[in-house]
Design an enzyme around this catalytic site. Structure first.
Site, short mmCIF file in Angstrom:
data_model
loop_
_atom_site.label_atom_id
_atom_site.label_comp_id
_atom_site.label_asym_id
_atom_site.label_seq_id
_atom_site.Cartn_x
_atom_site.Cartn_y
_atom_site.Cartn_z
N ASP A 61 -37.89 -41.65 -43.57
CA ASP A 61 -39.26 -42.07 -43.84
C ASP A 61 -39.27 -43.59 -43.96
O ASP A 61 -38.22 -44.22 -44.12
CB ASP A 61 -39.74 -41.43 -45.15
CG ASP A 61 -40.10 -39.97 -44.95
OD1 ASP A 61 -40.53 -39.61 -43.85
OD2 ASP A 61 -39.95 -39.19 -45.92
N ARG A 112 -38.59 -31.28 -45.67
CA ARG A 112 -39.44 -32.45 -45.87
C ARG A 112 -40.80 -32.07 -46.47
O ARG A 112 -41.45 -32.90 -47.08
CB ARG A 112 -39.72 -33.14 -44.52
CG ARG A 112 -38.53 -33.81 -43.88
CD ARG A 112 -38.86 -34.18 -42.44
NE ARG A 112 -40.00 -35.07 -42.31
CZ ARG A 112 -39.95 -36.38 -42.44
NH1 ARG A 112 -38.82 -36.96 -42.71
NH2 ARG A 112 -41.03 -37.13 -42.28
N ARG A 125 -46.11 -25.78 -52.80
CA ARG A 125 -46.66 -25.93 -54.15
C ARG A 125 -47.41 -24.70 -54.58
O ARG A 125 -48.20 -24.15 -53.82
CB ARG A 125 -47.67 -27.07 -54.18
CG ARG A 125 -47.07 -28.38 -54.03
CD ARG A 125 -47.93 -29.42 -54.72
NE ARG A 125 -47.45 -30.70 -54.29
CZ ARG A 125 -48.00 -31.39 -53.32
NH1 ARG A 125 -49.10 -30.97 -52.75
NH2 ARG A 125 -47.47 -32.52 -52.95
N GLU A 166 -51.20 -35.64 -29.52
CA GLU A 166 -49.76 -35.92 -29.43
C GLU A 166 -49.04 -34.81 -28.69
O GLU A 166 -49.14 -33.64 -29.06
CB GLU A 166 -49.15 -36.02 -30.83
CG GLU A 166 -49.64 -37.22 -31.61
CD GLU A 166 -48.89 -37.44 -32.92
OE1 GLU A 166 -47.81 -36.83 -33.11
OE2 GLU A 166 -49.39 -38.22 -33.73
N ARG A 219 -50.68 -32.19 -32.46
CA ARG A 219 -51.73 -32.53 -33.43
C ARG A 219 -52.72 -33.52 -32.84
O ARG A 219 -52.44 -34.16 -31.82
CB ARG A 219 -51.13 -33.08 -34.73
CG ARG A 219 -50.21 -34.26 -34.56
CD ARG A 219 -49.48 -34.57 -35.88
NE ARG A 219 -48.42 -35.56 -35.65
CZ ARG A 219 -47.46 -35.85 -36.50
NH1 ARG A 219 -47.39 -35.25 -37.67
NH2 ARG A 219 -46.55 -36.75 -36.22
N ARG A 256 -36.43 -36.89 -29.48
CA ARG A 256 -37.74 -36.43 -29.03
C ARG A 256 -38.60 -37.67 -28.82
O ARG A 256 -38.52 -38.66 -29.58
CB ARG A 256 -38.40 -35.53 -30.06
CG ARG A 256 -37.65 -34.26 -30.31
CD ARG A 256 -37.55 -33.37 -29.11
NE ARG A 256 -38.82 -32.71 -28.79
CZ ARG A 256 -39.01 -31.95 -27.73
NH1 ARG A 256 -38.01 -31.75 -26.86
NH2 ARG A 256 -40.17 -31.38 -27.50
N TYR A 275 -33.57 -39.15 -39.60
CA TYR A 275 -35.02 -38.94 -39.67
C TYR A 275 -35.55 -39.57 -40.96
O TYR A 275 -35.98 -38.89 -41.87
CB TYR A 275 -35.26 -37.42 -39.63
CG TYR A 275 -36.66 -36.92 -39.44
CD1 TYR A 275 -37.75 -37.76 -39.31
CD2 TYR A 275 -36.89 -35.54 -39.39
CE1 TYR A 275 -39.03 -37.24 -39.13
CE2 TYR A 275 -38.15 -35.02 -39.21
CZ TYR A 275 -39.22 -35.88 -39.09
OH TYR A 275 -40.48 -35.36 -38.94
N1 UDP Z 1 -44.14 -28.44 -39.64
C1 UDP Z 1 -44.66 -27.22 -39.26
N2 UDP Z 1 -46.01 -27.04 -39.25
C2 UDP Z 1 -46.87 -28.02 -39.61
C3 UDP Z 1 -46.35 -29.27 -40.00
C4 UDP Z 1 -44.96 -29.45 -39.99
O1 UDP Z 1 -43.93 -26.30 -38.90
O2 UDP Z 1 -48.10 -27.81 -39.57
C5 UDP Z 1 -42.67 -28.61 -39.60
C6 UDP Z 1 -42.20 -29.05 -38.21
O3 UDP Z 1 -40.94 -28.48 -37.98
C7 UDP Z 1 -42.09 -30.54 -38.40
C8 UDP Z 1 -41.57 -30.65 -39.82
O4 UDP Z 1 -42.25 -29.60 -40.51
O5 UDP Z 1 -41.22 -31.11 -37.46
C9 UDP Z 1 -41.80 -31.97 -40.49
O6 UDP Z 1 -43.17 -32.28 -40.47
P1 UDP Z 1 -43.71 -33.74 -40.79
O7 UDP Z 1 -45.17 -33.65 -40.97
O8 UDP Z 1 -42.89 -34.34 -41.89
O9 UDP Z 1 -43.36 -34.48 -39.41
P2 UDP Z 1 -43.69 -35.97 -38.90
O10 UDP Z 1 -45.01 -36.36 -39.48
O11 UDP Z 1 -42.53 -36.83 -39.33
O12 UDP Z 1 -43.74 -35.79 -37.41
#
Ligand code: UDP
Length: 367
Positions: free
Chosen positions: A347, A170, A174, A298, A278, A247, A345
């Site tokens: 978006d 996901r 870059r 969270e 976060r 989850r 999952y």
């Molecule tokens: N992820 C990570 N570190 C980060 C951000 C994301 O390892 O700092 C990984 C983690 O496994 C997460 C996945 O990337 O579940 C997808 O992140 P995303 O931000 O898309 O998750 P969402 O916002 O849907 O919770």
């Protein structure tokens, strides 16, 4: 008598309801919660739209979905640029040249690629089989150890080598100095909050809140020609084949007497000691200038009955069980859709696209 009974006033249900109503159908939407919007719901606290069920940043490459939603709400120009905090070291996300520079001191894309290639070779990965291998081959071991391993373990409650690589795919990688988290043509937050979007989508449509489907349908059997169900599939079937894993997230929300707590909407804590994943500072989604601020920490947990499911856990066991439930679902004549019922999952934009397409498909069948 309604044409459609829609169970769940989240994104899938509300978009489907709007499409059906615009096509002249009579629609009733019910939801067990006391508000519409599902997990996109925002509530104003101190004049700040608080994302009560976690941050939702809309992004899409789909012109039709973007134009559809813009009929109901205006989006601001928010661009998601989260920051990762690893034990006080700050890194840019998604993984880009700023991240590589901070991690290794490299300056050019070629230097960054060479560093990643070196670490991938050292790990001996040719064909990645799980999230850990996928991550190391995409960004190298150092980034995996500091920015992915701990965060993912906290978020999913499972080690990275037991999780599907799709989760990490996901995130963009870059080789440019670009901190935009999403590769999307369109991105933003509804001005005035998501709740405004849902009010507009559901305008003129009958909505009954605080209404549980099972109880309601017992007393109102035959109330609609079609039922659209957007809740969890295992719950719908009273878990008769067993539980799917989800989850869930607990939010610790605080109003603080300062205009700026962390300087960014999203900061991820990627070590494994900080108990939360976060911190969201909601005002920055809308460039807020209020005197106070609202933050949410969270905490991610394994779902148990009675909790709200947030994320499906798409490993082999769960995907297999879901397919068994899906076979039962296909025999009911009920339309199932959305992140929970499809156990995917998704978006937000995919959810909107699916609802529009599903309505088109159904209405063609009945024309
Ligand atoms: N992820 C990570 N570190 C980060 C951000 C994301 O390892 O700092 C990984 C983690 O496994 C997460 C996945 O990337 O579940 C997808 O992140 P995303 O931000 O898309 O998750 P969402 O916002 O849907 O919770």
């Amino acid at each position: 008598m309604y044409d459609y009974l829609i169970v769940g006033a989240g994104l899938y249900g509300s978009v489907f309801a709007r499409c059906a109503a615009d096509n002249g159908s009579k629609v009733l939407v019910i939801d067990k919660r006391s508000h519409t919007g599902g997990n996109c719901y925002t509530e104003s606290i101190e004049g700040i739209n608080v994302h009560k069920y976690g941050a939702h940043i809309f992004h899409t490459n789909d012109d039709e979905v973007w134009e559809f939603l813009n009929r109901y709400v205006r989006f601001n120009r928010y661009t998601n640029s989260p920051i990762a905090n690893y034990k006080g070291e700050l890194y840019s996300l998604p993984f880009n040249m700023y991240t590589f520079n901070r991690m290794w001191g490299v300056v050019t894309p070629d230097q960054a690629r060479a560093k990643i290639e070196e670490q991938r070779k050292e790990a001996g990965i040719t064909e990645p089989h799980n999230l850990e291998e996928q991550a190391i081959s995409l960004v190298g071991r150092d980034i995996y150890e500091k920015l992915i391993k701990g965060y993912t373990m906290k978020q999913w409650g499972r080690p990275c080598n037991e999780l599907p690589s799709s989760i990490i795919k996901r995130l963009p990688v870059r080789f440019t100095y670009d901190n935009n988290y999403f590769n999307a043509l369109y991105q933003g937050i509804p001005m005035g909050g998501y709740s405004k979007l849902f009010e507009a989508l559901l305008e003129g449509i009958d909505v009954k809140l605080d209404t549980d489907y099972k109880t309601f349908i017992k007393d109102n059997d035959g109330i609609a020609k079609h039922i659209v169900y957007t809740g969890a599939l295992d719950e719908f079937f009273d878990y008769k084949l067993g539980h799917l894993n989800y989850r869930t997230v607990r939010f610790e929300t605080e109003v603080l007497d300062t205009p700026n707590y962390q300087g960014n909407a999203v900061i991820n804590y990627t070590d494994d000691e900080t108990p939360y994943t976060r911190i969201i500072e909601h005002k920055f989604f809308e460039f807020g200038t209020q005197e106070k601020t609202v933050i949410s920490r969270e905490y991610s947990y394994e779902w148990k009955p009675g909790d709200e499911p947030f994320y499906p856990v798409n490993d082999d066991r769960n995907n297999g069980l879901y397919l068994k439930y899906k076979e039962l679902a296909d025999e009911t004549g009920i339309i199932f859709g959305g992140r929970m019922a499809d156990y995917k999952y998704y978006d937000m934009d995919v959810t909107v696209r699916n609802a529009i397409d599903k309505f088109r498909e159904i209405s063609c069948e009945h024309d």
